[in-house]
Design a protein around this motif. Structure first.
Motif, PDB file in Angstrom:
ATOM      1  N   SER A 181      18.429   5.980   1.715  1.00 59.80           N
ATOM      2  CA  SER A 181      17.661   6.467   2.695  1.00 59.80           C
ATOM      3  C   SER A 181      15.908   6.786   2.245  1.00 59.80           C
ATOM      4  N   THR A 182      16.047   7.066   1.048  1.00 57.41           N
ATOM      5  CA  THR A 182      14.706   7.054   0.318  1.00 57.41           C
ATOM      6  C   THR A 182      14.111   5.804   0.252  1.00 57.41           C
ATOM      7  N   VAL A 183      14.876   4.816  -0.249  1.00 57.22           N
ATOM      8  CA  VAL A 183      14.121   3.499  -0.240  1.00 57.22           C
ATOM      9  C   VAL A 183      13.889   2.841   1.141  1.00 57.22           C
ATOM     10  N   HIS A 184      14.961   3.134   1.994  1.00 54.86           N
ATOM     11  CA  HIS A 184      14.652   2.631   3.465  1.00 54.86           C
ATOM     12  C   HIS A 184      13.344   3.340   3.930  1.00 54.86           C
ATOM     13  N   ASN A 185      12.960   4.317   3.648  1.00 60.14           N
ATOM     14  CA  ASN A 185      11.782   5.024   4.122  1.00 60.14           C
ATOM     15  C   ASN A 185      10.730   4.691   3.392  1.00 60.14           C
ATOM     16  N   TRP A 186      10.539   4.254   2.110  1.00 61.36           N
ATOM     17  CA  TRP A 186       9.539   3.579   1.484  1.00 61.36           C
ATOM     18  C   TRP A 186       9.227   2.394   2.108  1.00 61.36           C
ATOM     19  N   VAL A 187      10.304   1.545   2.582  1.00 55.88           N
ATOM     20  CA  VAL A 187       9.927   0.151   3.194  1.00 55.88           C
ATOM     21  C   VAL A 187       9.135   0.287   4.502  1.00 55.88           C
ATOM     22  N   THR A 214       8.778   9.166  -8.156  1.00 57.72           N
ATOM     23  CA  THR A 214       8.946   7.858  -8.685  1.00 57.72           C
ATOM     24  C   THR A 214       7.568   7.238  -9.107  1.00 57.72           C
ATOM     25  N   PRO A 215       7.699   6.563 -10.252  1.00 56.71           N
ATOM     26  CA  PRO A 215       6.650   5.686 -10.625  1.00 56.71           C
ATOM     27  C   PRO A 215       6.075   4.778  -9.459  1.00 56.71           C
ATOM     28  N   ARG A 216       4.907   4.411  -9.108  1.00 56.05           N
ATOM     29  CA  ARG A 216       4.535   3.775  -8.239  1.00 56.05           C
ATOM     30  C   ARG A 216       5.011   2.227  -8.208  1.00 56.05           C
ATOM     31  N   LEU A 217       4.940   1.893  -9.584  1.00 59.57           N
ATOM     32  CA  LEU A 217       5.336   0.299  -9.945  1.00 59.57           C
ATOM     33  C   LEU A 217       6.878   0.082  -9.482  1.00 59.57           C
ATOM     34  N   LEU A 218       7.702   1.289  -9.702  1.00 58.18           N
ATOM     35  CA  LEU A 218       9.122   1.056  -9.455  1.00 58.18           C
ATOM     36  C   LEU A 218       9.347   1.130  -7.978  1.00 58.18           C
ATOM     37  N   MET A 219       8.418   1.980  -7.133  1.00 58.62           N
ATOM     38  CA  MET A 219       8.427   2.011  -5.726  1.00 58.62           C
ATOM     39  C   MET A 219       8.115   0.612  -5.216  1.00 58.62           C
ATOM     40  N   LYS A 220       7.131   0.049  -5.543  1.00 62.03           N
ATOM     41  CA  LYS A 220       6.659  -1.398  -5.106  1.00 62.03           C
ATOM     42  C   LYS A 220       7.762  -2.197  -5.421  1.00 62.03           C
ATOM     43  N   LEU A 221       8.387  -2.163  -6.745  1.00 63.71           N
ATOM     44  CA  LEU A 221       9.405  -3.300  -6.949  1.00 63.71           C
ATOM     45  C   LEU A 221      10.551  -3.036  -6.191  1.00 63.71           C
ATOM     46  N   SER A 222      11.148  -1.824  -5.793  1.00 64.37           N
ATOM     47  CA  SER A 222      12.218  -1.329  -4.970  1.00 64.37           C
ATOM     48  C   SER A 222      11.922  -1.992  -3.498  1.00 64.37           C
ATOM     49  N   ILE A 223      10.740  -1.981  -3.104  1.00 66.52           N
ATOM     50  CA  ILE A 223      10.490  -2.384  -1.661  1.00 66.52           C
ATOM     51  C   ILE A 223      10.531  -3.841  -1.756  1.00 66.52           C
ATOM     52  N   GLN A 224      10.000  -4.317  -2.621  1.00 63.76           N
ATOM     53  CA  GLN A 224       9.867  -5.840  -2.781  1.00 63.76           C
ATOM     54  C   GLN A 224      11.327  -6.514  -2.924  1.00 63.76           C
ATOM     55  N   LEU A 225      12.117  -5.842  -3.870  1.00 64.50           N
ATOM     56  CA  LEU A 225      13.413  -6.364  -4.095  1.00 64.50           C
ATOM     57  C   LEU A 225      14.270  -6.196  -2.796  1.00 64.50           C
ATOM     58  N   ASN A 260       0.704  -1.223  -0.006  1.00 66.30           N
ATOM     59  CA  ASN A 260       0.141  -0.051  -0.044  1.00 66.30           C
ATOM     60  C   ASN A 260       0.753   1.277   0.034  1.00 66.30           C
ATOM     61  N   LEU A 261       0.571   2.187  -0.896  1.00 61.54           N
ATOM     62  CA  LEU A 261       1.406   3.453  -1.223  1.00 61.54           C
ATOM     63  C   LEU A 261       0.555   4.604  -0.780  1.00 61.54           C
ATOM     64  N   ASP A 262      -0.323   4.459   0.203  1.00 64.95           N
ATOM     65  CA  ASP A 262      -1.323   5.561   0.279  1.00 64.95           C
ATOM     66  C   ASP A 262      -0.509   6.689   1.145  1.00 64.95           C
ATOM     67  N   PHE A 263       0.748   6.358   1.711  1.00 67.12           N
ATOM     68  CA  PHE A 263       1.619   7.217   2.371  1.00 67.12           C
ATOM     69  C   PHE A 263       2.104   8.245   1.459  1.00 67.12           C
ATOM     70  N   VAL A 264       2.235   8.049   0.176  1.00 68.61           N
ATOM     71  CA  VAL A 264       2.703   8.812  -0.987  1.00 68.61           C
ATOM     72  C   VAL A 264       1.979  10.089  -1.248  1.00 68.61           C
ATOM     73  N   GLU A 265       2.388  11.405  -1.155  1.00 68.22           N
ATOM     74  CA  GLU A 265       1.887  12.380  -1.483  1.00 68.22           C
ATOM     75  C   GLU A 265       2.251  13.072  -2.971  1.00 68.22           C
ATOM     76  N   VAL A 311      15.904   6.619 -12.669  1.00 69.46           N
ATOM     77  CA  VAL A 311      15.458   7.272 -11.322  1.00 69.46           C
ATOM     78  C   VAL A 311      16.548   7.186 -10.315  1.00 69.46           C
ATOM     79  N   ASP A 312      16.797   8.750 -10.149  1.00 68.78           N
ATOM     80  CA  ASP A 312      17.977   8.589  -9.237  1.00 68.78           C
ATOM     81  C   ASP A 312      17.342   9.095  -7.663  1.00 68.78           C
ATOM     82  N   ARG A 313      17.702   8.017  -6.824  1.00 68.35           N
ATOM     83  CA  ARG A 313      17.345   7.893  -5.711  1.00 68.35           C
ATOM     84  C   ARG A 313      18.442   7.588  -4.526  1.00 68.35           C
ATOM     85  N   VAL A 314      18.366   7.978  -3.247  1.00 67.80           N
ATOM     86  CA  VAL A 314      19.336   7.651  -2.432  1.00 67.80           C
ATOM     87  C   VAL A 314      19.032   6.353  -1.597  1.00 67.80           C
TER      88      VAL A 314
END
Length: 211
Positions: free
Chosen positions: A59-65, A24-35, A15-20, A54-57
């Motif tokens: 800590s950004t991926v960590h926060n998504w998780v 980053t495309p939502r599919l890539l966010m979900k894939l990043s979390i899963q990977l 669930n990406l309801d936290f995103v405002e 997509v250029d992210r650090v």
């Protein structure tokens, strides 16, 4: 179930309801979390995103998780439950990871990270486990830990001492958690116990989807 079907189902449950206003495309966010939860380090997950421009650090991926707030589903009715405890290191401090696994499916049912181990904590772990799942008719598989024996008696649970056999399922989970924290120490380096506890629940979610 084919592995790609399991992966699709896992992505649907993130669930990406936290995103405002995330670019980053939502599919890539979900894939990043899963990977990442499936075994990819934060650095390699960032490199995966770079393939798509997509250029992210890290800590950004960590926060998504953590903001996705993933955890194992409730409402299981296992025939057996393997329960154990093991030491997890957060920087220079040691914590106790309690885990319950369904040995028939190898699914993680519940985890809890505690600063120590004692009768009260073991009792609370089983209370939480009973709230999440129907285990009153299950056989609990435990080792020689006195606090676990005592907690089972207090909750009126049928338990059996077992060092190997079906208890290997929970040992397998512990080995994977320790492998992850050894290989990818950034997960728990300079992390608060609450953050590590949240990551472990997210790990349990991914483990159940992909084993």
């Amino acid at each position: 179930m084919p592995e790609n079907d399991r992966l699709d189902g896992c992505l649907d449950e993130i669930n990406l309801d936290f995103v405002e206003r995330e670019a980053t495309p939502r599919l890539l966010m979900k894939l990043s979390i899963q990977l990442h939860l499936s075994g990819l380090s934060l650095s390699n997950t960032v490199s995966f995103l770079e393939i798509f421009g997509v250029d992210r650090v890290r800590s950004t991926v960590h926060n998504w998780v953590h903001k996705a707030d993933l955890q194992p589903e409730s409402g299981r009715s296992p025939n057996h439950v393997a329960v154990d405890e093991t030491v997890i290191q957060l920087d220079d401090e040691h914590y106790w990871l309690y885990a319950a696994v369904d040995p028939d499916s190898n699914d993680l049912l519940h985890t809890s990270l505690e600063p120590t181990r004692n009768n009260m904590i073991a009792d609370q772990f089983f209370a939480e486990l009973r709230e999440k799942h129907e285990i009153d008719e299950a056989i609990i598989l435990i080792d020689g830990a006195h606090s676990l024996h005592r907690a089972c008696r207090k909750h009126g649970l049928d338990f059996r001492y077992e060092r190997h056999g079906n208890r290997n399922s929970v040992e397998r989970v512990f080995r994977e958690v320790k492998r992850r924290t050894t290989c990818f120490s950034s997960c728990f380096s300079n992390a608060e116990a609450e953050t590590a506890d949240e990551w472990l629940r997210s790990f349990a979610f991914a483990w159940n989807q992909l084993i």
